[in-house]
Design a protein around this motif. Structure first.
Motif, short mmCIF file in Angstrom:
data_model
loop_
_atom_site.label_atom_id
_atom_site.label_comp_id
_atom_site.label_asym_id
_atom_site.label_seq_id
_atom_site.Cartn_x
_atom_site.Cartn_y
_atom_site.Cartn_z
N ASN A 1 -26.93 34.62 17.48
CA ASN A 1 -27.86 35.17 16.52
C ASN A 1 -27.51 34.68 15.12
O ASN A 1 -26.34 34.67 14.74
CB ASN A 1 -27.83 36.70 16.56
N ASP A 2 -28.53 34.29 14.35
CA ASP A 2 -28.34 33.84 12.98
C ASP A 2 -28.47 34.99 11.97
O ASP A 2 -28.16 34.81 10.80
CB ASP A 2 -29.36 32.77 12.61
N SER A 3 -28.94 36.13 12.42
CA SER A 3 -29.20 37.26 11.53
C SER A 3 -27.99 38.19 11.44
O SER A 3 -27.54 38.73 12.46
CB SER A 3 -30.41 38.06 12.03
N ILE A 4 -27.47 38.37 10.24
CA ILE A 4 -26.37 39.29 10.04
C ILE A 4 -26.82 40.71 10.38
O ILE A 4 -26.07 41.46 11.02
CB ILE A 4 -25.83 39.21 8.59
N THR B 1 -21.62 26.66 11.06
CA THR B 1 -22.96 27.27 11.07
C THR B 1 -22.87 28.70 10.53
O THR B 1 -21.80 29.17 10.16
CB THR B 1 -23.52 27.37 12.51
N ARG B 2 -23.99 29.36 10.50
CA ARG B 2 -24.05 30.80 10.20
C ARG B 2 -24.52 31.54 11.45
O ARG B 2 -25.09 32.62 11.37
CB ARG B 2 -25.01 31.07 9.03
N THR B 3 -24.29 30.96 12.61
CA THR B 3 -24.70 31.55 13.88
C THR B 3 -23.52 32.31 14.48
O THR B 3 -22.43 31.78 14.60
CB THR B 3 -25.15 30.45 14.86
N PHE B 4 -23.79 33.55 14.86
CA PHE B 4 -22.78 34.39 15.48
C PHE B 4 -22.94 34.35 16.99
O PHE B 4 -24.05 34.41 17.51
CB PHE B 4 -22.88 35.83 14.98
N GLU B 5 -21.81 34.26 17.68
CA GLU B 5 -21.80 34.28 19.14
C GLU B 5 -21.08 35.56 19.56
O GLU B 5 -19.95 35.81 19.17
CB GLU B 5 -21.07 33.07 19.67
N TYR C 1 -16.34 31.80 5.98
CA TYR C 1 -15.17 31.05 6.44
C TYR C 1 -15.40 30.50 7.84
O TYR C 1 -14.50 30.50 8.67
CB TYR C 1 -13.93 31.96 6.40
N ASN C 2 -16.59 29.98 8.07
CA ASN C 2 -16.99 29.54 9.41
C ASN C 2 -16.22 28.33 9.93
O ASN C 2 -16.35 27.98 11.09
CB ASN C 2 -18.49 29.30 9.49
#
Length: 80
Positions: free
Chosen positions: A57-60, A41-45, A16-17
């Motif tokens: 980071n893109d890694s879950i 994106t699938r990038t987490f801040e 749900y980005n």
């Protein structure tokens, strides 16, 4: 807090980005870790309020480990 539980939450944030979901973990002493998925994106801040460090980071898996390490290094219990 278990890494696998955090991964499930992060996967949901990634799906749900576009809805601007964010989560904040706040310690008793006022330090917080804010997490959001960057729009589209699938990038987490992750933003640490104490150090002002911002990590993307893109890694879950890596993001979940970072969150668990933050939570584990602070006391979230309520003292009576």
């Amino acid at each position: 807090m278990k890494v696998n539980d955090v991964k499930v939450f992060l996967k949901t944030m990634g799906e749900y980005n576009t809805s601007k979901i964010s989560q904040v973990f706040t310690t008793e002493d006022g330090h917080s870790l804010s997490i959001r998925c960057l729009p589209g994106t699938r990038t987490f801040e992750l933003t640490n309020s104490q150090t002002q460090e911002v990590v993307e980071n893109d890694s879950i898996d890596e993001t979940a480990q970072y969150i668990v390490a933050f939570v584990g290094s602070h006391d979230f219990s309520i003292n009576s």
